[in-house]
Motif scaffolding. Structure first.
Motif, short mmCIF file in Angstrom:
data_model
loop_
_atom_site.label_atom_id
_atom_site.label_comp_id
_atom_site.label_asym_id
_atom_site.label_seq_id
_atom_site.Cartn_x
_atom_site.Cartn_y
_atom_site.Cartn_z
N LEU A 4 0.91 -1.21 -0.27
CA LEU A 4 0.20 0.07 0.05
C LEU A 4 0.69 1.22 0.16
O LEU A 4 1.81 1.18 0.74
CB LEU A 4 -0.83 -0.01 1.19
CG LEU A 4 -2.22 -0.68 1.39
CD1 LEU A 4 -2.81 -0.62 2.58
CD2 LEU A 4 -3.18 -0.29 0.40
N GLU A 5 0.44 2.22 -0.78
CA GLU A 5 1.12 3.75 -0.82
C GLU A 5 -0.25 4.59 -0.66
O GLU A 5 -0.86 4.61 -1.50
CB GLU A 5 1.99 3.73 -2.09
CG GLU A 5 3.42 2.92 -1.96
CD GLU A 5 4.23 3.13 -3.16
OE1 GLU A 5 3.91 4.02 -4.03
OE2 GLU A 5 5.01 2.39 -3.22
N ILE A 6 -0.23 5.36 0.45
CA ILE A 6 -1.20 6.15 0.53
C ILE A 6 -0.67 7.71 0.56
O ILE A 6 0.29 7.83 1.41
CB ILE A 6 -1.93 6.01 1.83
CG1 ILE A 6 -2.72 4.73 1.77
CG2 ILE A 6 -3.08 7.00 2.17
CD1 ILE A 6 -3.27 4.02 2.93
N VAL A 9 -4.03 11.76 1.38
CA VAL A 9 -5.44 11.18 0.96
C VAL A 9 -6.17 12.10 2.20
O VAL A 9 -6.12 11.86 3.39
CB VAL A 9 -5.76 9.71 1.54
CG1 VAL A 9 -7.08 9.35 1.37
CG2 VAL A 9 -4.95 9.02 0.12
N ASN A 22 -0.74 9.83 5.00
CA ASN A 22 0.30 9.47 4.32
C ASN A 22 0.91 8.34 5.08
O ASN A 22 1.43 8.47 6.24
CB ASN A 22 1.54 10.76 4.16
CG ASN A 22 1.12 11.65 3.05
OD1 ASN A 22 1.28 11.48 1.89
ND2 ASN A 22 0.50 12.75 3.74
N THR A 24 2.64 4.04 4.11
CA THR A 24 3.36 3.29 3.34
C THR A 24 3.23 1.65 3.95
O THR A 24 3.99 1.52 5.13
CB THR A 24 4.77 3.29 2.51
OG1 THR A 24 4.77 4.55 1.82
CG2 THR A 24 5.20 2.09 1.67
N ILE A 48 -9.31 2.94 0.39
CA ILE A 48 -8.37 1.90 0.18
C ILE A 48 -9.30 1.10 -1.08
O ILE A 48 -8.91 0.62 -2.12
CB ILE A 48 -7.56 1.34 1.05
CG1 ILE A 48 -6.58 2.29 1.79
CG2 ILE A 48 -7.00 0.12 0.50
CD1 ILE A 48 -6.31 1.52 3.15
N ILE A 58 -3.92 6.67 -3.92
CA ILE A 58 -3.73 5.31 -3.29
C ILE A 58 -3.20 4.08 -4.41
O ILE A 58 -3.91 4.08 -5.40
CB ILE A 58 -4.86 4.94 -2.64
CG1 ILE A 58 -5.31 6.12 -1.38
CG2 ILE A 58 -4.80 3.39 -1.87
CD1 ILE A 58 -6.66 5.52 -0.73
N GLN A 64 -3.08 1.82 -9.36
CA GLN A 64 -3.76 3.03 -8.95
C GLN A 64 -4.88 3.31 -9.66
O GLN A 64 -5.20 2.66 -10.72
CB GLN A 64 -2.95 4.25 -9.34
CG GLN A 64 -1.61 4.04 -8.34
CD GLN A 64 -0.63 5.25 -8.72
OE1 GLN A 64 -1.15 6.35 -9.14
NE2 GLN A 64 0.76 4.84 -8.77
#
Length: 279
Positions: A4-6, A9, A22, A24, A48, A58, A64
């Motif tokens: 996961l990379e946020i 958001v 933010n 990861t 998500i 995200i 993505q």
């Protein structure tokens, strides 16, 4: 690859904002998502999973956007705080539905979990208790070769023995290097046993995200008098007062000449939220 990379958001509702999150989740790791009711944990999980619109970016298993998420969903196992199976179906029918839903549905693994969780095969879902519903959701999430599990309060409503079984199952699951878990829970002792990383959300803001072991090494408890507290006040994150004595959560590296005790994850969170205003 990160599971996961946020990035940045944000989701705004009337009276509440999930504010610029933010974080990861590295592949092969378990992250515990913690915070009080209404903090924004479920909102983040819904973002998500593409269940709500949001601002920011995200990436899930390297994909993505809506099209990427649709592709990634075959590799995501999900347990939400409420199960959404139709009321009239039973376990056998659930397996038939999932076989048509997931390309890698493993019926043998599914019924192995059903047996482990002692779930009845023919009872209608509407007659399941909350605990039984959570067990069924877990069995589904673990039975289609998912590379990422997203779990919202998966041990809620379960007795300690079954909770411990699920913790063991999740631990075994992440022995594979490409298996990752994002798990929200109010039962911090479960997360303390299981997680590599902890992300703490409070009132819609990400207070910290860090390795669990780094947190417990960084913070400690000091028991002292009010007079002694003045010497460590600048190192205190939160404090409890009881008459003339003080218990403070401190950053160990900033304290000299005082003995520090180990702090549990729960103590760290409680001091940060409830004890911060007492410093």
């Amino acid at each position: 690859m990160n599971a996961l990379e946020i990035k940045n958001v944000t989701k705004k509702y009337k009276g509440f904002t999930l504010d610029n999150i933010n974080l990861t989740l590295p592949g092969g790791c378990i992250m515990g998502l913690i915070g009080e009711n209404g903090a924004g944990k479920s909102t983040l999980i819904k973002a998500i999973l593409g269940m709500i619109k949001y601002d920011g970016r995200i990436s899930v298993l390297g994909s993505q956007g809506e099209e990427g998420l649709l592709k990634a969903k075959q590799n995501i196992g999900v347990v939400l705080d409420q199960s959404y199976f139709p009321d009239g179906i039973n376990v056998k029918q659930v397996s038939s539905i999932m076989k048509s839903t997931y390309e890698n549905w493993d019926e043998k693994a599914f019924f192995s979990y059903i047996n482990k969780f002692a779930l009845p095969l023919d009872r209608a879902f509407k007659d399941y208790s909350r605990g039984m519903r959570m067990k069924l959701s877990m069995a589904v999430a673990l039975s289609h070769e998912a590379k990422l599990l997203i779990l919202d309060e998966p041990t809620g409503g379960l007795d300690p023995i079954v909770r411990d079984e699920i913790v063991d199952i999740l631990y075994d699951y992440t022995r594979a290097e490409d298996h990752s878990v994002l798990m929200s829970s109010h039962i911090l002792s479960d997360l303390e046993k299981l997680c590599d990383y902890i992300a703490f959300i409070h009132e819609g803001k990400l207070i910290f995200v860090d390795e669990k072991d780094a947190l417990t090494e960084r913070y400690g408890l000091v028991n002292c008098s009010e007079e002694e507290y003045e010497f460590i006040k600048d190192a205190a994150v939160g404090v409890r007062r009881n008459g003339y004595s003080v218990q403070a959560l401190v950053e160990r590296s900033k304290v000299r000449g005082f003995e520090t005790e180990n702090a549990t994850l729960e103590e760290i969170i409680v001091f940060m939220v409830k004890g911060a205003g007492e410093r």
